[in-house]
Structure formats: C-alpha cells, structure tokens
Design a protein around this motif. Sequence first.
Motif, PDB file in Angstrom:
ATOM      1  N   LEU A 293       0.931  -1.441  -0.042  1.00  0.00           N
ATOM      2  CA  LEU A 293      -0.641  -0.191   0.173  1.00  0.00           C
ATOM      3  C   LEU A 293       0.579   1.317   0.376  1.00  0.00           C
ATOM      4  N   SER A 294       2.313   0.953   0.215  1.00  0.00           N
ATOM      5  CA  SER A 294       3.514   2.347   0.027  1.00  0.00           C
ATOM      6  C   SER A 294       3.121   2.830   1.444  1.00  0.00           C
ATOM      7  N   VAL A 295       3.114   2.785   2.696  1.00  0.00           N
ATOM      8  CA  VAL A 295       2.991   3.193   3.705  1.00  0.00           C
ATOM      9  C   VAL A 295       4.393   3.044   3.494  1.00  0.00           C
ATOM     10  N   GLU A 296       4.696   4.665   3.847  1.00  0.00           N
ATOM     11  CA  GLU A 296       5.879   4.766   4.516  1.00  0.00           C
ATOM     12  C   GLU A 296       6.773   4.224   6.149  1.00  0.00           C
ATOM     13  N   GLN A 297       5.839   3.874   7.083  1.00  0.00           N
ATOM     14  CA  GLN A 297       6.656   3.519   7.605  1.00  0.00           C
ATOM     15  C   GLN A 297       6.305   1.964   8.149  1.00  0.00           C
ATOM     16  N   PHE A 298       6.177   0.912   6.939  1.00  0.00           N
ATOM     17  CA  PHE A 298       4.624  -0.042   7.087  1.00  0.00           C
ATOM     18  C   PHE A 298       5.573  -1.223   7.653  1.00  0.00           C
ATOM     19  N   ILE A 299       6.778  -0.941   8.665  1.00  0.00           N
ATOM     20  CA  ILE A 299       6.934  -1.782   9.150  1.00  0.00           C
ATOM     21  C   ILE A 299       6.448  -1.731  10.423  1.00  0.00           C
ATOM     22  N   LEU A 300       6.401  -0.408  10.870  1.00  0.00           N
ATOM     23  CA  LEU A 300       5.507   0.055  12.537  1.00  0.00           C
ATOM     24  C   LEU A 300       4.012  -0.370  11.719  1.00  0.00           C
ATOM     25  N   PHE A 301       3.315   0.202  10.773  1.00  0.00           N
ATOM     26  CA  PHE A 301       2.192   0.245  10.741  1.00  0.00           C
ATOM     27  C   PHE A 301       1.527  -1.788  10.659  1.00  0.00           C
ATOM     28  N   GLY A 302       2.625  -2.298  10.638  1.00  0.00           N
ATOM     29  CA  GLY A 302       1.938  -3.879   9.908  1.00  0.00           C
ATOM     30  C   GLY A 302       2.178  -4.240  12.100  1.00  0.00           C
ATOM     31  N   ALA A 303       3.584  -3.616  12.619  1.00  0.00           N
ATOM     32  CA  ALA A 303       3.370  -4.624  14.121  1.00  0.00           C
ATOM     33  C   ALA A 303       2.841  -4.186  15.151  1.00  0.00           C
ATOM     34  N   LEU A 304       1.996  -2.891  14.463  1.00  0.00           N
ATOM     35  CA  LEU A 304       0.953  -2.099  15.046  1.00  0.00           C
ATOM     36  C   LEU A 304      -0.636  -2.697  15.359  1.00  0.00           C
ATOM     37  N   SER A 305      -0.828  -2.877  13.700  1.00  0.00           N
ATOM     38  CA  SER A 305      -2.335  -4.010  12.963  1.00  0.00           C
ATOM     39  C   SER A 305      -2.201  -4.965  14.205  1.00  0.00           C
ATOM     40  N   TYR A 306      -1.010  -5.801  13.941  1.00  0.00           N
ATOM     41  CA  TYR A 306      -0.706  -6.728  14.739  1.00  0.00           C
ATOM     42  C   TYR A 306      -1.102  -7.096  15.944  1.00  0.00           C
ATOM     43  N   LEU A 307      -0.045  -6.001  16.266  1.00  0.00           N
ATOM     44  CA  LEU A 307      -0.678  -6.265  17.990  1.00  0.00           C
ATOM     45  C   LEU A 307      -2.210  -5.227  18.515  1.00  0.00           C
ATOM     46  N   MET A 308      -2.733  -4.531  17.746  1.00  0.00           N
ATOM     47  CA  MET A 308      -4.311  -4.226  17.844  1.00  0.00           C
ATOM     48  C   MET A 308      -4.898  -5.678  17.646  1.00  0.00           C
ATOM     49  N   ILE A 309      -4.833  -5.971  16.769  1.00  0.00           N
ATOM     50  CA  ILE A 309      -5.861  -7.544  16.176  1.00  0.00           C
ATOM     51  C   ILE A 309      -4.915  -8.510  17.249  1.00  0.00           C
ATOM     52  N   SER A 310      -4.795  -8.798  17.489  1.00  0.00           N
ATOM     53  CA  SER A 310      -3.786  -9.260  19.146  1.00  0.00           C
ATOM     54  C   SER A 310      -4.318  -9.503  20.035  1.00  0.00           C
ATOM     55  N   PHE A 311      -4.326  -8.186  20.536  1.00  0.00           N
ATOM     56  CA  PHE A 311      -4.901  -7.782  21.804  1.00  0.00           C
ATOM     57  C   PHE A 311      -6.573  -7.572  21.973  1.00  0.00           C
ATOM     58  N   LEU A 312      -7.587  -7.625  20.584  1.00  0.00           N
ATOM     59  CA  LEU A 312      -8.911  -8.001  20.271  1.00  0.00           C
ATOM     60  C   LEU A 312      -9.312  -9.231  20.361  1.00  0.00           C
ATOM     61  N   LEU A 313      -8.382 -10.196  19.826  1.00  0.00           N
ATOM     62  CA  LEU A 313      -9.064 -11.395  20.450  1.00  0.00           C
ATOM     63  C   LEU A 313      -8.700 -11.894  21.131  1.00  0.00           C
ATOM     64  N   ARG A 314      -7.574 -11.564  21.846  1.00  0.00           N
ATOM     65  CA  ARG A 314      -7.131 -12.096  23.656  1.00  0.00           C
ATOM     66  C   ARG A 314      -8.035 -11.873  24.259  1.00  0.00           C
ATOM     67  N   ASN A 315      -9.386 -10.708  24.471  1.00  0.00           N
ATOM     68  CA  ASN A 315      -9.418 -10.153  25.328  1.00  0.00           C
ATOM     69  C   ASN A 315     -11.314  -9.881  24.625  1.00  0.00           C
ATOM     70  N   LEU A 316     -11.836 -10.395  23.669  1.00  0.00           N
ATOM     71  CA  LEU A 316     -12.783  -9.966  23.530  1.00  0.00           C
ATOM     72  C   LEU A 316     -13.320 -11.982  23.550  1.00  0.00           C
ATOM     73  N   ILE A 317     -12.599 -13.234  23.054  1.00  0.00           N
ATOM     74  CA  ILE A 317     -13.720 -14.006  22.818  1.00  0.00           C
ATOM     75  C   ILE A 317     -13.296 -15.215  24.272  1.00  0.00           C
ATOM     76  N   PRO A 318     -11.646 -14.908  24.921  1.00  0.00           N
ATOM     77  CA  PRO A 318     -11.446 -15.697  26.098  1.00  0.00           C
ATOM     78  C   PRO A 318     -12.140 -15.079  26.942  1.00  0.00           C
ATOM     79  N   THR A 319     -13.467 -14.764  27.756  1.00  0.00           N
ATOM     80  CA  THR A 319     -13.725 -13.567  28.351  1.00  0.00           C
ATOM     81  C   THR A 319     -13.750 -14.665  29.635  1.00  0.00           C
ATOM     82  N   ASN A 320     -14.066 -15.224  29.920  1.00  0.00           N
ATOM     83  CA  ASN A 320     -15.100 -15.797  30.655  1.00  0.00           C
ATOM     84  C   ASN A 320     -13.573 -16.651  31.765  1.00  0.00           C
TER      85      ASN A 320
END
Length: 160
Positions: free
Chosen positions: A32-59
């Motif tokens: 997508l020609s994002v200038e800081q593609f590594i930073l955006f990729g890593a941050l996206s991974y962390l955000m997705i990971s955080f959401l999945l780990r907090n929304l599904i195994p809630t109990n």
Amino acid sequence: MANTPIIRQVAWWALIPQLLFMWLLVFVFYLLSVEQFILFGALSYLMISFLLRNLIPTNHRKGIKLTKELKFQEAIAEYKKSIQFFTKHSWLDKYRYLVLLNSSKMGFREMGLCNIAFCYGQIGNVNEAEKYYNRVLNEFPKNGIAQTGIRMINSIREND
C-alpha cells in the motif's frame, strides 16, 4: 491482588504462524506504499492480537483475575463458563495458535479444568480438586499440573 501462582507454558513453535501473520501485515502495508510499513504492520498485529485475546476468552480472563484476587468460588464459575464455551467451539481452542494468536501450550479447556481444581484446593474442597485433576488426566494424560496436584493430594492424605 494476591501473589497467586500462574503457570504459563508456551508452545514456541506456535510463534511461527504468528510471526508469519505479522509479516503478512507488514507486507500489505508495504504494497500500500505506507512509508513506515513495518511500524504499521507491527501495530496492526498487536491491535488484532489484543482484540482477539480480550474479546473471545472473556470468561477465562475473568477467572484468572478472580483467582488472583483470591475469589476462588467466583473464579470457578467463570472457568466453568469458559470450558463450556470452548467445548461448544472446540475449533477455537484447537486452532488457538492461528485464530486467537495464542501460543499457550495448553488449550483453554485444559487450563480451565486445572484452574478449577486449583481453586477447589484453595477453598479446602480436596475431593472436588481431586475430581477435576482426574478429569484433566482422563482428557489430557500428559498434563504435569494435574499429575502434581494428585500427588500433592495423596501426600496430604497420607500425612493425616
């Protein structure tokens, strides 16, 4: 919060698909020609990971929080709900490395059963603790936590 022991066993090989997923995100941002593609990729991974780990195994997460607060009876109820959820949706537990980006060696059902046994032991209900440790061993014969729990219960009974 109390200093309650929490055991985390990591399946190191499970990190490989997670790293591949993160690099896939980095590659998408690169395309997508994002200038800081590594930073955006890593941050996206962390955000997705955080959401999945907090929304599904809630109990499960509530159970851990309650265990740390020494509210064992309430924690047992949460772990039972977690076991029920992951029994109904067993594919989530089986493929947790990919679906939940979770690298735990034990599945949520196995952890939940061990945690219930631990909580029963903490409130002095040795018979229920033993019942749950045996259930763990019936379903997951190589579980070292349950094996140790049974040995500890047997040792206590021998010394009474």
